[in-house]
Scaffold this active site. Structure first.
Site, PDB file in Angstrom:
ATOM      1  N   SER A 123       1.102   2.038   3.896  1.00 44.56           N
ATOM      2  CA  SER A 123       0.040   0.977   4.677  1.00 44.56           C
ATOM      3  C   SER A 123      -1.363   1.352   3.716  1.00 44.56           C
ATOM      4  O   SER A 123      -1.456   1.382   2.882  1.00 44.56           O
ATOM      5  CB  SER A 123       0.016   1.345   6.078  1.00 44.56           C
TER       6      SER A 123
ATOM      7  N   ASP B 201       7.584  -7.594   6.492  1.00 45.58           N
ATOM      8  CA  ASP B 201       6.396  -6.906   7.056  1.00 45.58           C
ATOM      9  C   ASP B 201       5.473  -8.027   7.277  1.00 45.58           C
ATOM     10  O   ASP B 201       5.106  -8.809   6.332  1.00 45.58           O
ATOM     11  CB  ASP B 201       6.031  -6.094   5.825  1.00 45.58           C
TER      12      ASP B 201
ATOM     13  N   HIS C  98       7.126  -3.182   8.741  1.00 37.80           N
ATOM     14  CA  HIS C  98       6.147  -2.185   8.197  1.00 37.80           C
ATOM     15  C   HIS C  98       6.482  -1.104   8.049  1.00 37.80           C
ATOM     16  O   HIS C  98       6.386  -0.109   6.743  1.00 37.80           O
ATOM     17  CB  HIS C  98       4.954  -2.492   9.009  1.00 37.80           C
TER      18      HIS C  98
END
Length: 209
Positions: A66, A153, A184
């Protein structure tokens, strides 16, 4: 982390400006400075570590997911001679490209130091977002890169990794990508195990093991 440590890797976790380890001011300081102060903090931490353990200098790897993925790709582009390999899990690669497709469009504006106006960004705002993104430095990347991507995601859509993957390919650079039917965190048990094994194998191969 224990998994990689058991394989013999030392792990450096950086509490860069914008993370939650310091007071609130540190968090707010990141807004408008992504791709800059957070990246510099990580590089400074590495330099301190290497002074203590200089033998590690030839085998420095990057791993993050991320925003951590955003950071490791930035580091690979801004400091291309320091890293031997990069693994990025659902990374933000182009804030401008993410602004219209993510479930957190306000993040894209705020992190770039812009006011979120509930409408599409202006051309100037898109330009500011792009300049703060890892994709702006992709031409300088030297280390092999592995992308671990969740096809479902919504936070950081797979288009982010696909854009970076295609750019690396077009430039003739070493890049590979694993796509999982996941979201995610890539947290499904079979996927969690698979990406860890693949990431470790990638690093070990680059070490010559």
């Amino acid at each position: 982390l224990v998994f990689f440590n058991k394989l013999g890797f030392n792990i450096l976790l950086v509490n860069y400006r914008g993370s939650l380890g310091f007071e609130e001011k540190s968090v707010w300081d990141l807004l408008g400075n992504v791709g800059d102060t957070d990246v510099k903090d990580c590089d400074a931490a590495l330099e301190v570590y290497l002074k203590e353990f200089p033998a590690s200098k030839e085998n420095v790897f990057l791993f993050g997911g991320s925003h951590g993925g955003f950071l490791v790709l930035h580091l690979a582009g801004q400091y291309p001679d320091k890293y031997k390999g990069v693994v990025a899990l659902n990374p933000v690669t182009n804030i401008a490209g993410m602004a219209g497709v993510t479930d957190i469009p306000d993040w894209c504006s705020n992190e770039a130091g812009l006011r979120y106006a509930w409408v599409s960004p202006t051309p100037a705002e898109y330009s500011a977002m792009f300049e703060k993104s890892p994709i702006a430095h992709v031409t300088k990347v030297k280390a092999p890169v592995m992308l671990l991507v969740g096809s479902n995601d919504l936070r950081v859509p797979p288009s982010q990794s696909l854009e970076y993957f295609h750019a690396m390919q077009a430039l003739g650079k070493d890049v590979r990508m694993n796509m999982y039917e996941d979201n995610h965190p890539l947290g499904k048990l079979q996927h969690d195990s698979d990406w860890r094994i693949n990431a470790a194998s990638f690093f070990l191969q680059l070490c010559g093991e």
